[in-house]
Enzyme design. Structure first.
Site, short mmCIF file in Angstrom:
data_model
loop_
_atom_site.label_atom_id
_atom_site.label_comp_id
_atom_site.label_asym_id
_atom_site.label_seq_id
_atom_site.Cartn_x
_atom_site.Cartn_y
_atom_site.Cartn_z
N CYS A 29 0.85 -1.19 0.00
CA CYS A 29 0.00 0.00 0.00
C CYS A 29 0.89 1.24 0.00
CB CYS A 29 -0.91 0.00 1.22
SG CYS A 29 -1.95 1.47 1.38
N ASN A 71 3.43 -7.27 -0.10
CA ASN A 71 2.74 -8.41 0.47
C ASN A 71 3.77 -9.39 1.02
OD1 ASN A 71 -0.26 -8.18 -0.69
ND2 ASN A 71 1.15 -7.57 -2.30
#
Length: 307
Positions: free
Chosen positions: A242, A251
């Site tokens: 993000c 991730n």
């Protein structure tokens, strides 16, 4: 609870990972990398998102990617659709994928900044999209971002997240994924959260999606597994993340997740060396060093004898 001995992992790098890259990734390279992942034992890969090209230019070639990839027949391909217009565009190539994912943020502020709508408006559109997706014979998955914390609002209450998940299930979603979008989860909370989610969502596949922003991604995945979760998402090379939180990484790396599960005798059906090789090739394509531990250290070789 007995720890599960088999899990399913969806590779999300071709969508969640590529969309965050600052440099243009040639379509030829995307196709080659997805084909490699498809031959690595994955049965689920997220490959595209039908968002406006001016918003996420990295995914503007999604249709071409879908048309050109060549993966085994048992690999289920997923696309992300942000709204009804995106679904309209996705359904033009409906025969090229198997599942469509709809989404919302669990926090009001993040949802407004992400899709410029209130949660109530997004969910009203999601209800309509879920029905359309199912009517097309496609699998309908739902994703709840900021499930474990919001960079603007801080803590997001568990009941708030699970209530949204229950509404998705009522709309027909057969899978609900919970995203640690900003890397704010911790293992103790992950264990309690997924135990509660599995109890409140009977018959629904509950999926864990962790980011490694604060180094707790694998620990959170382990805690979710201990709670009974058998469905996970990850990104090869630790791609993605993000852009909002300061210092955000990607991730959890697929190769690190697979390595951990295999060391615990948890079956993934995935060939670890093949995933590491795909991450190594992605590193070459992107022209920068990726951060997954298994890519750097390689898999454990138990045939080696200690000195």
């Amino acid at each position: 609870m007995t720890r599960p001995d088999k899990v399913h992992i969806r590779e999300v790098g071709p969508r969640d990972g590529f969309q965050n890259e600052p440099e243009h990734i040639p379509t030829d390279d995307k196709v080659r990398l997805i084909d490699a992942l498809g031959r690595s034992g994955f049965t689920r890969i997220e490959v595209a998102s039908f968002v406006r090209p001016d918003v996420i230019p990295q995914l503007s070639d999604g249709v071409e990617v879908l048309n050109r990839i060549d993966v085994p027949d048992d690999v289920r391909l997923m696309v992300l659709v942000p709204n009804s217009k995106g679904l309209d565009n996705a359904l033009k190539v409906r025969e090229k994928f198997h599942d469509a994912a709809i989404f919302v943020s669990a926090s009001e502020t993040h949802n407004k900044k992400n899709v410029n709508r209130a949660i109530a408006d997004t969910m009203a559109d999601n209800d309509v999209m879920a029905e359309r997706i199912r009517s097309e014979g496609l699998g309908c998955a739902a994703v709840i971002a900021t499930s474990f914390g919001c960079p603007y609002e801080g803590k997001v209450e568990m009941d708030q997240v699970l209530s949204i998940a229950e509404r998705f299930a009522e709309a027909g979603a057969t899978e609900v994924g919970f995203g640690d979008t900003t890397g704010m989860c911790n293992p103790a909370y992950a264990r309690d959260f997924f135990a509660a989610a599995l109890q409140r969502l009977p018959g629904v596949e509950v999926t864990a999606h962790f980011h490694n922003t604060r180094g707790q991604g694998l620990a959170n995945a382990y805690a979710a597994l201990e709670a009974g979760c058998t469905s996970f998402e990850s990104s090869f090379g630790e791609l993605g993340g993000c852009p909002v939180p300061k210092g955000s990484t990607g991730n959890i790396a697929t190769e690190d997740l697979v390595s951990m599960f295999h060391e615990m005798n948890v079956d993934t059906g995935i060939d670890l060396p093949s995933v590491i090789e795909a991450a190594r090739e992605a590193q070459h394509v992107l022209g920068r060093t990726l951060t997954s531990h298994s890519l750097i250290a390689g898999p454990i070789d138990w045939h080696l004898q200690s000195a």
